[in-house]
Design a protein around this motif. Sequence first.
Motif, PDB file in Angstrom:
ATOM      1  N   THR A 306     -14.013  -6.037 -30.926  1.00 48.07           N
ATOM      2  CA  THR A 306     -14.539  -7.313 -30.440  1.00 48.07           C
ATOM      3  C   THR A 306     -15.576  -7.037 -29.369  1.00 48.07           C
ATOM      4  N   GLY A 307     -16.341  -5.980 -29.562  1.00 44.35           N
ATOM      5  CA  GLY A 307     -17.238  -5.513 -28.521  1.00 44.35           C
ATOM      6  C   GLY A 307     -18.386  -6.455 -28.230  1.00 44.35           C
ATOM      7  N   GLY A 308     -18.897  -6.326 -27.025  1.00 46.63           N
ATOM      8  CA  GLY A 308     -20.023  -7.129 -26.619  1.00 46.63           C
ATOM      9  C   GLY A 308     -19.829  -7.664 -25.216  1.00 46.63           C
ATOM     10  N   VAL A 309     -20.743  -8.528 -24.818  1.00 43.32           N
ATOM     11  CA  VAL A 309     -20.739  -9.094 -23.477  1.00 43.32           C
ATOM     12  C   VAL A 309     -20.721 -10.609 -23.603  1.00 43.32           C
ATOM     13  N   SER A 310     -19.922 -11.257 -22.776  1.00 46.72           N
ATOM     14  CA  SER A 310     -19.888 -12.721 -22.754  1.00 46.72           C
ATOM     15  C   SER A 310     -19.921 -13.194 -21.315  1.00 46.72           C
ATOM     16  N   ALA A 311     -20.426 -14.386 -21.117  1.00 49.46           N
ATOM     17  CA  ALA A 311     -20.527 -14.922 -19.756  1.00 49.46           C
ATOM     18  C   ALA A 311     -20.406 -16.432 -19.795  1.00 49.46           C
ATOM     19  N   ARG A 312     -19.940 -17.007 -18.696  1.00 52.34           N
ATOM     20  CA  ARG A 312     -19.885 -18.459 -18.562  1.00 52.34           C
ATOM     21  C   ARG A 312     -20.101 -18.828 -17.103  1.00 52.34           C
ATOM     22  N   VAL A 313     -20.732 -19.963 -16.894  1.00 58.54           N
ATOM     23  CA  VAL A 313     -20.964 -20.482 -15.549  1.00 58.54           C
ATOM     24  C   VAL A 313     -19.987 -21.620 -15.310  1.00 58.54           C
ATOM     25  N   LEU A 314     -19.230 -21.493 -14.262  1.00 61.00           N
ATOM     26  CA  LEU A 314     -18.235 -22.505 -13.925  1.00 61.00           C
ATOM     27  C   LEU A 314     -18.887 -23.510 -12.983  1.00 61.00           C
ATOM     28  N   GLN A 315     -19.445 -24.550 -13.566  1.00 58.90           N
ATOM     29  CA  GLN A 315     -20.246 -25.492 -12.790  1.00 58.90           C
ATOM     30  C   GLN A 315     -19.424 -26.237 -11.741  1.00 58.90           C
ATOM     31  N   GLN A 316     -18.124 -26.366 -11.973  1.00 57.99           N
ATOM     32  CA  GLN A 316     -17.287 -27.088 -11.019  1.00 57.99           C
ATOM     33  C   GLN A 316     -16.727 -26.170  -9.938  1.00 57.99           C
ATOM     34  N   ALA A 317     -17.098 -24.906  -9.978  1.00 57.09           N
ATOM     35  CA  ALA A 317     -16.543 -23.949  -9.018  1.00 57.09           C
ATOM     36  C   ALA A 317     -17.321 -24.000  -7.722  1.00 57.09           C
ATOM     37  N   ALA A 318     -17.113 -25.036  -6.939  1.00 55.27           N
ATOM     38  CA  ALA A 318     -17.831 -25.175  -5.682  1.00 55.27           C
ATOM     39  C   ALA A 318     -16.848 -25.153  -4.524  1.00 55.27           C
ATOM     40  N   TRP A 319     -17.104 -24.300  -3.552  1.00 57.07           N
ATOM     41  CA  TRP A 319     -16.263 -24.224  -2.355  1.00 57.07           C
ATOM     42  C   TRP A 319     -16.953 -25.001  -1.238  1.00 57.07           C
ATOM     43  N   ASN A 320     -16.238 -25.809  -0.553  1.00 63.47           N
ATOM     44  CA  ASN A 320     -16.828 -26.582   0.533  1.00 63.47           C
ATOM     45  C   ASN A 320     -16.129 -26.277   1.855  1.00 63.47           C
ATOM     46  N   GLY A 321     -15.999 -24.992   2.120  1.00 66.47           N
ATOM     47  CA  GLY A 321     -15.389 -24.596   3.386  1.00 66.47           C
ATOM     48  C   GLY A 321     -13.905 -24.363   3.297  1.00 66.47           C
ATOM     49  N   GLN A 322     -13.295 -24.497   2.109  1.00 66.94           N
ATOM     50  CA  GLN A 322     -11.860 -24.323   1.974  1.00 66.94           C
ATOM     51  C   GLN A 322     -11.485 -22.911   1.566  1.00 66.94           C
ATOM     52  N   SER A 323     -12.468 -22.010   1.503  1.00 64.91           N
ATOM     53  CA  SER A 323     -12.204 -20.631   1.131  1.00 64.91           C
ATOM     54  C   SER A 323     -11.460 -19.899   2.236  1.00 64.91           C
ATOM     55  N   GLU A 324     -10.712 -18.862   1.826  1.00 62.65           N
ATOM     56  CA  GLU A 324     -10.030 -18.016   2.789  1.00 62.65           C
ATOM     57  C   GLU A 324     -11.013 -17.093   3.499  1.00 62.65           C
ATOM     58  N   ALA A 325     -12.214 -16.954   2.935  1.00 61.44           N
ATOM     59  CA  ALA A 325     -13.229 -16.097   3.532  1.00 61.44           C
ATOM     60  C   ALA A 325     -13.856 -16.811   4.735  1.00 61.44           C
ATOM     61  N   PRO A 326     -14.574 -16.060   5.594  1.00 64.46           N
ATOM     62  CA  PRO A 326     -15.301 -16.699   6.703  1.00 64.46           C
ATOM     63  C   PRO A 326     -16.203 -17.810   6.191  1.00 64.46           C
TER      64      PRO A 326
END
Length: 487
Positions: A306-326
């Motif tokens: 099943t070789g090859g490369v696949s990709a997807r953009v998660l348009q709803q993946a938006a962080w608004n300051g709730q991340s554990e990162a700085p």
Amino acid sequence: MPLIRRLTSLAALTAGLGLWLGLAAPAQAMEIRLVNSHPEGCNARATGEIETGDRAKLARLLPGGAEDAQYFDAAPRLCLDSPGGDFVEGIAIAEYLRLKGISSHVAEGKSCLGACALAFLGGTRASLEEGVVRTLDRSIHAAATLGFQAPGLELPDGTLTEDQVTEAFQEAQLATAELFGKLPILSISHSFALEIFTQPPGEHLMVDTVTRTIDVGIRVEGVRPLPDEMSQDQLREICERIDPEMRPDHFARPESTRTFQATAGMMLAPAETGARRGAWLTGYRAEGELYWTVCEVRWFQPRSGTGGVSARVLQQAAWNGQSEAPSDAPPTALEIERLIEQATGPFTFFEPIVIFPGASKLADLAGDGEELPPAAANALCAPGADRYQVVNVNEFATLRSEPNFSAEIVAEAPKAAFVSPIAKDESAFFISSEICRAACDHATRDGLSATDFQAAAECRESNDVWWRMVMPDGAAGWMSARFLRVR
């Protein structure tokens, strides 16, 4: 006008049009013939210079079906090796390949230049899905040579007459008009066609980098194994290709209400399927909040089936300051992995070559990491791929000491296991029936119709075709080709 002045004027005009002047030299005429086996899955080979009448020659050899019907699904593969020739005839061959559903390929160490490259562009696979659906099917080996060239004025050697010069110029004009008039058939952009005409006289526009193959729509085979990690530049290239809104300059438009913040790339833990994973992120601010759009990239080694490369953009993946990162930092790899687990968005699929940097030279990427595409490998009576998967069984398929089911069992290959052919020529397969020997013997035929092609495929399913295979542990024996597929 004296002939010398006419030649001088033509030289200036041809330079302005991107054409070139040259003296015609004797060349070997194109030979097209069918083959029974080939390490790169060729069903027919075309070698030598393209001449008027070669389209008709190809039509006799690969006529398709009755009443102008196509080869459906299992397309014959035409392998090209030519220094060029008649441009108009090359375009005519491209039209025929597209009409009939014949794929095109340039094999390892072979070259396809000038008119041959135009013929190559017609490579197509046809399928029947509520009507005829045609998809591009043109490929080169990483160690092959493919180069485009503008039409030239082929002048006969020796003393020239004004009529000869005029005729040569008119032929070059016709070839140019034909090329630009058939861009939809050739499936290349207007800008790429123009680039062909910007090359210095007598030189070729080479398809020799990753970016060039992607832009022209050419699959590359014979590529070394894919790396376990992808560079940030490659993650970015892939993600920006499927979603230009991830590009920083997208936010510089006057109408944009968002402000670009930063980009980031990172490797993620492998997926449960074993696929490698990476992510590319674009951060932006909207109404004072920081958001991150995430693009997930996955890839398998081609030999996995099943070789090859696949990709997807998660348009709803938006962080608004709730991340554990700085506050100004991108989400962590763990946070992205959690998001991906919940995502249902579709993937865009790419050829494996996209994992390498766009400027990479194809010759530097040549190796043994990629096999024949399934459609080519599964259309042969002889084994053509490096590995096959065991299919069409409940638990296992047997390897036997002789090519029949009465012979001693040497080993058992479990369902979904991979086995490899001992060789890729006629010494590695056996055909037990006269009907299938005739169906699989393409080399002695005058032509290979769609019906003939289907008959050979049916023999693969009949237990009349046997291959000598070896398991990963070294056990070797004969297996019915019915139980073997490239997927």
